[in-house]
Design a protein around this motif. Sequence first.
Motif, PDB file in Angstrom:
ATOM      1  N   GLN A  75      -3.003   7.967   4.250  1.00 35.55           N
ATOM      2  CA  GLN A  75      -2.051   8.107   2.813  1.00 35.55           C
ATOM      3  C   GLN A  75      -2.006   6.477   2.329  1.00 35.55           C
ATOM      4  OE1 GLN A  75      -2.083  10.939   2.235  1.00 35.55           O
ATOM      5  NE2 GLN A  75      -1.114  11.810   3.740  1.00 35.55           N
ATOM      6  N   ARG A  76      -2.039   6.711   0.861  1.00 31.49           N
ATOM      7  CA  ARG A  76      -1.910   5.210   0.184  1.00 31.49           C
ATOM      8  C   ARG A  76      -1.401   5.525  -1.311  1.00 31.49           C
ATOM      9  NH1 ARG A  76      -7.700   6.697   0.832  1.00 31.49           N
ATOM     10  NH2 ARG A  76      -9.153   5.297   2.642  1.00 31.49           N
ATOM     11  N   ARG A  91      -1.197   0.214  -0.495  1.00 27.05           N
ATOM     12  CA  ARG A  91      -0.990  -0.336   0.706  1.00 27.05           C
ATOM     13  C   ARG A  91      -2.033   1.455   0.708  1.00 27.05           C
ATOM     14  NH1 ARG A  91       2.160  -4.865   1.672  1.00 27.05           N
ATOM     15  NH2 ARG A  91       1.428  -4.222   3.353  1.00 27.05           N
ATOM     16  N   GLU A  92      -2.174   1.271   2.083  1.00 23.49           N
ATOM     17  CA  GLU A  92      -2.467   1.874   3.199  1.00 23.49           C
ATOM     18  C   GLU A  92      -1.287   2.196   4.467  1.00 23.49           C
ATOM     19  OE1 GLU A  92      -6.831   3.679   3.859  1.00 23.49           O
ATOM     20  OE2 GLU A  92      -6.620   2.642   5.509  1.00 23.49           O
ATOM     21  N   TRP A  93      -0.860   3.645   4.295  1.00 24.92           N
ATOM     22  CA  TRP A  93      -0.873   4.216   6.006  1.00 24.92           C
ATOM     23  C   TRP A  93      -1.515   4.677   6.599  1.00 24.92           C
ATOM     24  CZ3 TRP A  93       2.142   3.097   1.519  1.00 24.92           C
ATOM     25  CH2 TRP A  93       2.585   2.177   1.448  1.00 24.92           C
TER      26      TRP A  93
END
Length: 398
Positions: A212-213, A217-219
Amino acid sequence: MRSDTRARAEAGDWTDRVLDVEVGPVAHGGHCVARHEGRVVFVRHALPGERVLAVVTEDTGGSFCRADAISVRVPHAGRVAPACTWARAGGCGGCDWQHATPVLQRELKTAVVREQLSRLAGIDSDVEVEELPGGPLGWRSRVRLAVDAEGRAGLRAHRSHDVLPVADCPIAPEGALPGVLARPHAPGSEFEVVVDADGIVHAERDGAPVVQRAAGREWRLRPGAFWQVHPELAGTLADVVAEWAQARPGESAWDLYGGAGLFASVLAGQVGRDGEVTVVESSAGAVDDGEVALADLPQVTWRVGRVEHVLGSLADPDVVVADPPRSGLGRALVAGICERGPRRIVHVACDPAALGRDVGLFAAQGYRLTALRAFDAFPMTHHMECVALLEPGHPGVA
């Protein structure tokens, strides 16, 4: 011999009785209010101002019952044909407003959030429920499926545990569900289907990380981890939090019910390396994922536990962001937050009634609503997302 339906009606139970009613205003919960023989009837699949025939689906006695419109005699100008054949009386419980245009849906939701604020907090607001990009279909990136006794996956019927053998769902991303629905599954089970930011479909905890973004940022989240269901909502909420929190360099901020740290990432950028952001989250898995995603932000610290248990051990904050579950914060938590004297509180709420109650509780503690936005993050349903800014000693939003 009288029918069972008539016998129940004469005894005070209207279940299965067909009523001819004039439909009144929208109410919180995906239905409209009608009245018949002195009783309130909550009518689903109707619109304000319509005249409908409605069958009573639930009557537990008392002053109200529930019904479903089965025939529309005088339609609203905003009525349209539903996109799904299951969006009907006796059908799926997921969508409430497929029979209304998207514009009318937002008008109905606007009326609901205004009414809840007025009734529960004494505030007359001019808030408008805003459209998110992407349109009314294909937005639901996370869908929970149930499996019947024969191993067929589907969606629950309205206010029922019955599983409907749907072939697809128009509010889910195109192509995400048909293959999953066609396969056999463990009878009686439930599982979640998630479409991540890369368009990858994850089903039945396949073990692959869910990407997810948002907020630049990205998770990489473990299967089952919470993330906003509308693909545009996480970024939208992060932008509003950034605008309203206004944490200053070196300050302290709380991110309550912080999940994997979406809002913490925003707050960390505001307080800088000399400040501190404390995330409180009850899910250890979400905290693990957040620690990885925000490993470059040493100013973010994590506390695993229920907010009400952890709050007393935290240092006083300058800014608080809270994204509680549907039930809201409640009296004790509102009091606990206000006792610590933050100068700004950003309250993210997915239920307008809970928001109205919490805003009223904040007002009693000397914090006033100074800004409010609402988003149609769940088109075709009665749900919405609201963000409220509360500050000490200010008049309420007009």
